[in-house]
Design a protein around this motif. Structure first.
Motif, short mmCIF file in Angstrom:
data_model
loop_
_atom_site.label_atom_id
_atom_site.label_comp_id
_atom_site.label_asym_id
_atom_site.label_seq_id
_atom_site.Cartn_x
_atom_site.Cartn_y
_atom_site.Cartn_z
N LEU A 1 0.84 -1.21 0.00
CA LEU A 1 0.00 0.00 0.00
C LEU A 1 0.87 1.25 0.00
O LEU A 1 0.61 2.21 -0.74
CB LEU A 1 -0.93 0.00 1.22
N SER A 2 1.94 1.25 0.82
CA SER A 2 2.75 2.47 0.96
C SER A 2 3.64 2.69 -0.26
O SER A 2 4.18 3.79 -0.44
CB SER A 2 3.60 2.41 2.23
N ALA A 3 3.78 1.68 -1.11
CA ALA A 3 4.49 1.89 -2.38
C ALA A 3 3.63 2.73 -3.33
O ALA A 3 4.14 3.40 -4.23
CB ALA A 3 4.83 0.55 -3.03
N LEU A 4 2.32 2.70 -3.11
CA LEU A 4 1.38 3.39 -4.01
C LEU A 4 0.80 4.65 -3.39
O LEU A 4 0.54 5.64 -4.08
CB LEU A 4 0.22 2.45 -4.35
N PHE A 5 0.56 4.60 -2.08
CA PHE A 5 -0.16 5.68 -1.39
C PHE A 5 0.64 6.11 -0.17
O PHE A 5 1.27 5.27 0.48
CB PHE A 5 -1.54 5.20 -0.91
N THR A 6 0.58 7.39 0.15
CA THR A 6 1.18 7.85 1.40
C THR A 6 0.24 7.47 2.54
O THR A 6 -0.87 7.99 2.62
CB THR A 6 1.38 9.38 1.38
N LEU A 7 0.68 6.53 3.37
CA LEU A 7 -0.14 6.16 4.52
C LEU A 7 -0.07 7.27 5.55
O LEU A 7 0.98 7.88 5.77
CB LEU A 7 0.33 4.83 5.11
N GLN A 8 -1.23 7.52 6.18
CA GLN A 8 -1.34 8.65 7.10
C GLN A 8 -1.89 8.19 8.43
O GLN A 8 -2.62 7.18 8.50
CB GLN A 8 -2.26 9.71 6.49
N PRO A 9 -1.57 8.93 9.51
CA PRO A 9 -2.11 8.57 10.82
C PRO A 9 -3.63 8.49 10.76
O PRO A 9 -4.28 9.39 10.23
CB PRO A 9 -1.65 9.71 11.73
N GLY A 10 -4.18 7.41 11.29
CA GLY A 10 -5.63 7.24 11.27
C GLY A 10 -6.14 6.45 10.08
O GLY A 10 -7.32 6.11 10.02
N ASP A 11 -5.27 6.15 9.11
CA ASP A 11 -5.68 5.23 8.05
C ASP A 11 -5.91 3.85 8.65
O ASP A 11 -5.18 3.43 9.57
CB ASP A 11 -4.60 5.10 6.96
N LEU A 12 -6.90 3.15 8.13
CA LEU A 12 -7.17 1.78 8.56
C LEU A 12 -6.94 0.83 7.39
O LEU A 12 -7.16 1.21 6.24
CB LEU A 12 -8.62 1.62 9.05
N ILE A 13 -6.50 -0.39 7.70
CA ILE A 13 -6.39 -1.44 6.68
C ILE A 13 -7.26 -2.61 7.12
O ILE A 13 -6.98 -3.24 8.15
CB ILE A 13 -4.93 -1.90 6.48
N PHE A 14 -8.31 -2.87 6.36
CA PHE A 14 -9.13 -4.07 6.55
C PHE A 14 -8.43 -5.17 5.75
O PHE A 14 -8.32 -5.08 4.53
CB PHE A 14 -10.56 -3.85 6.04
N THR A 15 -7.95 -6.20 6.44
CA THR A 15 -6.95 -7.09 5.84
C THR A 15 -7.53 -8.29 5.09
O THR A 15 -6.78 -9.13 4.62
CB THR A 15 -5.98 -7.59 6.93
N GLY A 16 -8.86 -8.36 4.96
CA GLY A 16 -9.48 -9.45 4.21
C GLY A 16 -10.19 -10.42 5.13
O GLY A 16 -9.96 -10.43 6.34
N THR A 17 -11.08 -11.22 4.53
CA THR A 17 -11.96 -12.07 5.34
C THR A 17 -11.78 -13.54 5.00
O THR A 17 -11.56 -13.89 3.84
CB THR A 17 -13.43 -11.64 5.14
N PRO A 18 -11.84 -14.41 6.03
CA PRO A 18 -11.79 -15.86 5.77
C PRO A 18 -13.13 -16.36 5.23
O PRO A 18 -14.10 -15.60 5.13
CB PRO A 18 -11.48 -16.45 7.14
N ALA A 19 -13.18 -17.65 4.91
CA ALA A 19 -14.41 -18.24 4.35
C ALA A 19 -15.54 -18.18 5.37
O ALA A 19 -15.32 -18.00 6.56
CB ALA A 19 -14.13 -19.69 3.97
N GLY A 20 -16.76 -18.32 4.85
CA GLY A 20 -17.93 -18.38 5.72
C GLY A 20 -18.79 -17.14 5.69
O GLY A 20 -19.70 -17.00 6.52
N VAL A 21 -18.50 -16.21 4.74
CA VAL A 21 -19.33 -15.01 4.66
C VAL A 21 -20.78 -15.42 4.43
O VAL A 21 -21.07 -16.46 3.83
CB VAL A 21 -18.86 -14.06 3.54
#
Ligand code: ZN
Length: 221
Positions: free
Chosen positions: A171-191
């Motif tokens: 992400l930081s290679a593409l975007f300047t990460l800033q204080p307060g940014d959140l990363i939702f890291t993905g979901t396992p099976a069972g949605v």
């Protein structure tokens, strides 16, 4: 919400979300396992907290829960290297990437962005943020979804296709990460679907110890 629970010094900024980061979830939706992370964003107006209410849009089809480990960024960073990625993490929380699956399917068929499926008000519950912990903890976090007391999803971050530190690097290679940014890291099976009147809880645990949880109601808007 003006600040992040557990991190009162941080105002929520950009919500980065990673799609298809667990192979078993990619397969359950008949998506290919990606070679690079699927990235999208949600507005910070998605955020609700413990005891909040997910509002089902009028006329929506199936609205799904996606339990996820959520990372809060604590300081500005660009081109962050893997060895330093953990220093940019202010905290970890349980979260739910609420998704209007029917709308997302329609949008995917037309090649359109997912904003209308992922970015509505209340579609980003997050729990209390706790410190990132010792080295190794990030790679062994259980991600659990319960609806009305029944477990619907149970995964572990050791199965992430792109681990947390890798996501920060990419992400930081593409975007300047800033204080307060959140990363939702993905979901396992069972949605699966959320219905009016449901009580939904996402939890994250490390070797049996609960790190964070968020419990929300579900209601028609
Ligand atoms: Zn998700």
């Amino acid at each position: 919400m003006n600040t992040l629970p557990g991190l009162p010094e941080l105002k929520p900024s950009t919500l980065y979300c990673i799609g298809r980061n667990y192979a078993d979830h990619a397969k359950e939706l008949n998506n290919p396992v990606p070679e690079t992370p699927v990235m999208f964003t949600k507005p910070s107006s998605c955020i609700i907290h413990d005891n909040g209410t997910i509002l089902l849009p009028h006329g929506a089809g199936e609205v799904h829960h996606e339990a996820e480990l959520v990372i809060a960024i604590g300081k500005t960073g660009k081109h962050i290297i893997r060895e330093q990625a953990i220093e940019y993490i202010a905290g970890l929380a349980a979260g739910i990437d609420v998704t209007d699956r029917a709308a997302q399917t329609r949008l995917k068929e037309k090649g359109l962005p997912w904003l209308l499926a992922k970015g509505l008000d209340t579609f980003g519950p997050v729990g209390n943020f706790t410190p990132p912990g010792k080295p190794g903890q990030l790679e062994d976090i259980d991600v659990i979804m319960e609806v009305n007391g029944q477990i619907r999803q149970e995964g572990n971050t050791r199965d992430l296709l792109f681990p947390v530190t890798d996501l920060i690097v990419r992400l930081s290679a593409l975007f300047t990460l800033q204080p307060g940014d959140l990363i939702f890291t993905g979901t396992p099976a069972g949605v699966g679907p959320l219905k009016d009147g449901d009580l939904a809880t996402a939890r994250i645990r490390h070797r049996g110890a609960e790190l964070s949880s968020v419990t929300v109601n579900v209601a028609h808007s």
